[in-house]
Design a protein around this motif. Sequence first.
Motif, mmCIF file in Angstrom:
data_model
loop_
_atom_site.group_PDB
_atom_site.id
_atom_site.type_symbol
_atom_site.label_atom_id
_atom_site.label_comp_id
_atom_site.label_asym_id
_atom_site.label_seq_id
_atom_site.Cartn_x
_atom_site.Cartn_y
_atom_site.Cartn_z
ATOM 1 N N ALA A 179 7.415 10.560 -2.148
ATOM 2 C CA ALA A 179 8.127 11.040 -0.948
ATOM 3 C C ALA A 179 7.230 11.656 -0.139
ATOM 4 C CB ALA A 179 8.885 12.402 -1.381
ATOM 5 N N LYS A 180 5.846 11.939 -0.351
ATOM 6 C CA LYS A 180 4.681 12.425 0.426
ATOM 7 C C LYS A 180 4.470 11.097 1.430
ATOM 8 C CE LYS A 180 -0.064 13.683 -0.041
ATOM 9 N NZ LYS A 180 -1.219 14.359 -0.598
ATOM 10 N N VAL A 181 4.356 9.989 0.385
ATOM 11 C CA VAL A 181 3.992 8.850 1.484
ATOM 12 C C VAL A 181 4.855 8.351 2.404
ATOM 13 C CG1 VAL A 181 3.362 6.303 1.249
ATOM 14 C CG2 VAL A 181 2.482 7.838 -0.609
ATOM 15 N N ALA A 187 4.538 15.350 8.332
ATOM 16 C CA ALA A 187 4.571 15.270 6.907
ATOM 17 C C ALA A 187 3.695 16.308 6.232
ATOM 18 C CB ALA A 187 3.660 14.040 6.808
ATOM 19 N N PRO A 188 3.919 16.471 4.953
ATOM 20 C CA PRO A 188 3.257 17.568 4.225
ATOM 21 C C PRO A 188 1.799 17.083 3.520
ATOM 22 C CG PRO A 188 4.879 16.563 2.821
ATOM 23 C CD PRO A 188 4.906 15.691 4.003
ATOM 24 N N ILE A 189 0.772 17.205 4.513
ATOM 25 C CA ILE A 189 -0.312 16.593 4.219
ATOM 26 C C ILE A 189 -1.412 17.666 4.834
ATOM 27 C CG2 ILE A 189 0.095 14.155 3.641
ATOM 28 C CD1 ILE A 189 -1.162 13.727 6.503
ATOM 29 N N GLU A 190 -2.663 17.493 4.412
ATOM 30 C CA GLU A 190 -3.600 18.543 4.910
ATOM 31 C C GLU A 190 -4.133 18.004 6.375
ATOM 32 O OE1 GLU A 190 -4.903 15.874 2.062
ATOM 33 O OE2 GLU A 190 -4.113 17.302 1.571
ATOM 34 N N GLU A 191 -4.649 19.014 7.008
ATOM 35 C CA GLU A 191 -4.797 18.681 8.561
ATOM 36 C C GLU A 191 -6.018 17.628 8.659
ATOM 37 O OE1 GLU A 191 -3.012 19.338 11.195
ATOM 38 O OE2 GLU A 191 -1.508 20.305 9.462
ATOM 39 N N GLY A 192 -6.963 17.519 7.755
ATOM 40 C CA GLY A 192 -8.049 16.772 7.968
ATOM 41 C C GLY A 192 -7.324 15.122 7.825
ATOM 42 N N LEU A 193 -6.497 14.877 6.788
ATOM 43 C CA LEU A 193 -6.113 13.713 6.766
ATOM 44 C C LEU A 193 -5.155 13.469 7.701
ATOM 45 C CD1 LEU A 193 -5.678 11.337 4.895
ATOM 46 C CD2 LEU A 193 -3.936 12.539 3.740
ATOM 47 N N HIS A 222 1.082 -1.100 0.118
ATOM 48 C CA HIS A 222 0.134 -0.090 -0.155
ATOM 49 C C HIS A 222 0.846 1.338 0.101
ATOM 50 C CE1 HIS A 222 -3.297 -2.481 -0.329
ATOM 51 N NE2 HIS A 222 -2.832 -3.276 0.794
ATOM 52 N N THR A 223 2.234 1.277 0.382
ATOM 53 C CA THR A 223 3.084 2.268 0.313
ATOM 54 C C THR A 223 3.284 2.504 -1.269
ATOM 55 O OG1 THR A 223 4.118 1.844 2.116
ATOM 56 C CG2 THR A 223 5.395 3.077 0.666
ATOM 57 N N ALA A 224 3.302 1.379 -1.841
ATOM 58 C CA ALA A 224 3.704 1.345 -3.356
ATOM 59 C C ALA A 224 2.450 1.863 -4.060
ATOM 60 C CB ALA A 224 4.251 0.072 -4.106
ATOM 61 N N THR A 225 1.321 1.382 -3.828
ATOM 62 C CA THR A 225 0.024 1.985 -4.334
ATOM 63 C C THR A 225 -0.345 3.217 -4.217
ATOM 64 O OG1 THR A 225 -0.543 -0.443 -4.135
ATOM 65 C CG2 THR A 225 -2.149 1.244 -4.754
ATOM 66 N N ALA A 226 -0.084 3.581 -2.734
ATOM 67 C CA ALA A 226 -0.350 5.183 -2.294
ATOM 68 C C ALA A 226 0.662 6.088 -3.205
ATOM 69 C CB ALA A 226 -0.239 5.325 -0.871
ATOM 70 N N GLY A 227 1.904 5.659 -3.504
ATOM 71 C CA GLY A 227 2.968 6.459 -3.971
ATOM 72 C C GLY A 227 2.434 6.451 -5.526
ATOM 73 N N GLN A 228 2.060 5.711 -6.098
ATOM 74 C CA GLN A 228 1.660 5.581 -7.467
ATOM 75 C C GLN A 228 0.381 6.697 -7.739
ATOM 76 O OE1 GLN A 228 1.556 2.167 -9.979
ATOM 77 N NE2 GLN A 228 3.386 1.403 -8.990
ATOM 78 N N ALA A 229 -0.666 6.278 -6.763
ATOM 79 C CA ALA A 229 -1.853 7.142 -6.897
ATOM 80 C C ALA A 229 -1.594 8.629 -6.715
ATOM 81 C CB ALA A 229 -2.914 6.621 -5.612
ATOM 82 N N TYR A 230 -0.762 9.039 -6.007
ATOM 83 C CA TYR A 230 -0.340 10.154 -5.472
ATOM 84 C C TYR A 230 0.449 10.837 -6.682
ATOM 85 C CZ TYR A 230 -2.360 10.756 -0.670
ATOM 86 O OH TYR A 230 -3.065 10.929 0.418
#
Length: 193
Positions: A98-100, A110-116, A86-94
Motif C-alpha cells: 500500500a505504501k508503494v 503518500a505516507p513517507i518521510e519528507e527526505g524520501l 520494482h513495484t513488486a520488489t519495493a512492496g516486498q522489501a517494505y
Amino acid sequence: MRLEILNSGYRPATKALFAVIRIFSGQSLPDAAKLVFYRPDFYGTHAKTFTHEAMRGPSAWSVGDRELMAAYVSKVNNSAFCIGAHTATAGQAYQDDAKVGAVLADLDSAPIEEGLRATLRMLGKLTREGTVTADDMREVLSAGVTRQQVEDALAVCAAFDTTNRLADTFGFELLSPEGFASGAKFLLKRGYR
C-alpha cells in the motif's frame, strides 16, 4: 520492436542455465535477465556491477527506498516492465504494498518521510527534464537528506533511466503478478549480480 535475439541468441551453456532456472523457479527468465546474458562483455557484466552497487551497496537508503526510487523513475519513464518489477520488489522489501502504491499514485500525499519525498521529487524532475538546479538540490538537502544519499539516489536514477530505455527498446515481455513476485523475491535474495 522485440528482437528475436532475446529468445535465441545464447550459447548452449547459457540456454541450459535458463532451462534449469525455469525448472526450479517455475517461471521463464525475465527479459531483463536475458539481456545481461547476451554479450555480457559489452553490457551485462558492467550493468550488473553498477546496478548491484546502486541498489545493494552501502547506503543510508534502505533496500526498500532504493527499489521505490527504481519504481518511481520507471513510472516517470512509463516503462511498464520496470514499474511492475520494482513495484513488486519495493512492496516486498517494505512489506507494505500500500505504501508503494500510494507513492506511485500521488507522491505529495503518500505516507513517507519528507527526505524520501523530496528525493523522489528531484529524481522525477531529473528523469522528465534531464536536469536539476541548485535550488532543487537545496530543497532535498534541507529535507534532511545527506550529500551521500543524493549521490546514492542519483546512481539509482542513472541505472533505471538506462534499464527503462532498454526494456522499452527491446520490448520486454510483461510478467504475470506471480512472475513479478517471484522476480522480486529473487532480487531481494541475490540482488543484481
